[in-house]
Motif scaffolding. Sequence first.
Motif, PDB file in Angstrom:
ATOM      1  N   ASP A 120       0.826  -1.214   0.000  1.00  0.00           N
ATOM      2  CA  ASP A 120       0.000   0.000   0.000  1.00  0.00           C
ATOM      3  C   ASP A 120       0.858   1.261   0.000  1.00  0.00           C
ATOM      4  N   LEU A 121       1.950   1.218   0.733  1.00  0.00           N
ATOM      5  CA  LEU A 121       2.853   2.367   0.768  1.00  0.00           C
ATOM      6  C   LEU A 121       3.476   2.603  -0.612  1.00  0.00           C
ATOM      7  N   LEU A 145       2.422  14.248  -5.432  1.00  0.00           N
ATOM      8  CA  LEU A 145       2.780  14.158  -4.020  1.00  0.00           C
ATOM      9  C   LEU A 145       3.336  15.491  -3.543  1.00  0.00           C
ATOM     10  N   SER A 146       2.882  15.914  -2.401  1.00  0.00           N
ATOM     11  CA  SER A 146       3.439  17.131  -1.823  1.00  0.00           C
ATOM     12  C   SER A 146       4.789  16.794  -1.185  1.00  0.00           C
ATOM     13  N   GLU A 147       5.513  17.812  -0.833  1.00  0.00           N
ATOM     14  CA  GLU A 147       6.795  17.614  -0.153  1.00  0.00           C
ATOM     15  C   GLU A 147       6.586  16.898   1.180  1.00  0.00           C
ATOM     16  N   SER A 148       5.530  17.252   1.860  1.00  0.00           N
ATOM     17  CA  SER A 148       5.188  16.639   3.144  1.00  0.00           C
ATOM     18  C   SER A 148       4.868  15.148   2.972  1.00  0.00           C
ATOM     19  N   ASP A 149       4.086  14.832   1.932  1.00  0.00           N
ATOM     20  CA  ASP A 149       3.750  13.434   1.663  1.00  0.00           C
ATOM     21  C   ASP A 149       4.995  12.620   1.337  1.00  0.00           C
ATOM     22  N   THR A 150       5.878  13.205   0.550  1.00  0.00           N
ATOM     23  CA  THR A 150       7.118  12.520   0.185  1.00  0.00           C
ATOM     24  C   THR A 150       7.953  12.222   1.423  1.00  0.00           C
ATOM     25  N   LEU A 151       8.040  13.179   2.319  1.00  0.00           N
ATOM     26  CA  LEU A 151       8.788  12.983   3.560  1.00  0.00           C
ATOM     27  C   LEU A 151       8.164  11.880   4.412  1.00  0.00           C
ATOM     28  N   LYS A 152       6.856  11.873   4.518  1.00  0.00           N
ATOM     29  CA  LYS A 152       6.163  10.835   5.292  1.00  0.00           C
ATOM     30  C   LYS A 152       6.440   9.448   4.710  1.00  0.00           C
ATOM     31  N   ILE A 153       6.442   9.366   3.401  1.00  0.00           N
ATOM     32  CA  ILE A 153       6.704   8.078   2.746  1.00  0.00           C
ATOM     33  C   ILE A 153       8.136   7.629   3.007  1.00  0.00           C
ATOM     34  N   VAL A 154       9.080   8.539   2.893  1.00  0.00           N
ATOM     35  CA  VAL A 154      10.486   8.201   3.142  1.00  0.00           C
ATOM     36  C   VAL A 154      10.671   7.700   4.571  1.00  0.00           C
ATOM     37  N   MET A 155      10.041   8.369   5.520  1.00  0.00           N
ATOM     38  CA  MET A 155      10.161   7.949   6.919  1.00  0.00           C
ATOM     39  C   MET A 155       9.498   6.595   7.151  1.00  0.00           C
ATOM     40  N   ALA A 156       8.362   6.356   6.504  1.00  0.00           N
ATOM     41  CA  ALA A 156       7.689   5.058   6.626  1.00  0.00           C
ATOM     42  C   ALA A 156       8.538   3.956   6.005  1.00  0.00           C
ATOM     43  N   GLU A 157       9.207   4.259   4.894  1.00  0.00           N
ATOM     44  CA  GLU A 157      10.096   3.272   4.279  1.00  0.00           C
ATOM     45  C   GLU A 157      11.253   2.927   5.212  1.00  0.00           C
ATOM     46  N   GLU A 158      11.755   3.911   5.919  1.00  0.00           N
ATOM     47  CA  GLU A 158      12.836   3.653   6.873  1.00  0.00           C
ATOM     48  C   GLU A 158      12.324   2.810   8.046  1.00  0.00           C
ATOM     49  N   THR A 159      11.126   3.073   8.502  1.00  0.00           N
ATOM     50  CA  THR A 159      10.520   2.264   9.557  1.00  0.00           C
ATOM     51  C   THR A 159      10.386   0.814   9.099  1.00  0.00           C
ATOM     52  N   LEU A 160       9.948   0.631   7.864  1.00  0.00           N
ATOM     53  CA  LEU A 160       9.846  -0.712   7.290  1.00  0.00           C
ATOM     54  C   LEU A 160      11.209  -1.399   7.230  1.00  0.00           C
ATOM     55  N   ARG A 161      12.199  -0.675   6.761  1.00  0.00           N
ATOM     56  CA  ARG A 161      13.534  -1.258   6.637  1.00  0.00           C
ATOM     57  C   ARG A 161      14.055  -1.713   7.994  1.00  0.00           C
ATOM     58  N   GLN A 162      13.899  -0.866   8.993  1.00  0.00           N
ATOM     59  CA  GLN A 162      14.375  -1.210  10.331  1.00  0.00           C
ATOM     60  C   GLN A 162      13.615  -2.398  10.912  1.00  0.00           C
ATOM     61  N   SER A 163      12.323  -2.418  10.708  1.00  0.00           N
ATOM     62  CA  SER A 163      11.506  -3.520  11.215  1.00  0.00           C
ATOM     63  C   SER A 163      11.902  -4.833  10.555  1.00  0.00           C
TER      64      SER A 163
END
Length: 91
Positions: free
Chosen positions: A42-43, A52-70
């Motif tokens: 979904d992400l 995508l807004s700049e804010s949305d892009t940042l949220k996605i990047v941070m979520a991708e990092e959360t996924l990677r760490q998990s």
Amino acid sequence: MILEAVAAVTAACKALEMAAGAASNIESLGAYIAKLGSSEFDLQRAKNSKNLSESDTLKIVMAEETLRQSKENIKSVFLASNRMDLWQDMM
């Protein structure tokens, strides 16, 4: 769409890591790993959306990092359980 995808990733990562800490066997993590995979899909779909807004892009990047760490944390559980074969099959 973006906020929902990011929230799903966060929830799936937290649930999986909590389950991994309490699991008596690695096979019991299957449903949590499936939920993580679904949220990752979904992400990616949200990431591929246009405008995508700049804010949305940042949220996605941070979520991708959360996924990677998990994923890295869960991979270490599979490694400690000597079940890297199962990990490789899932990835």
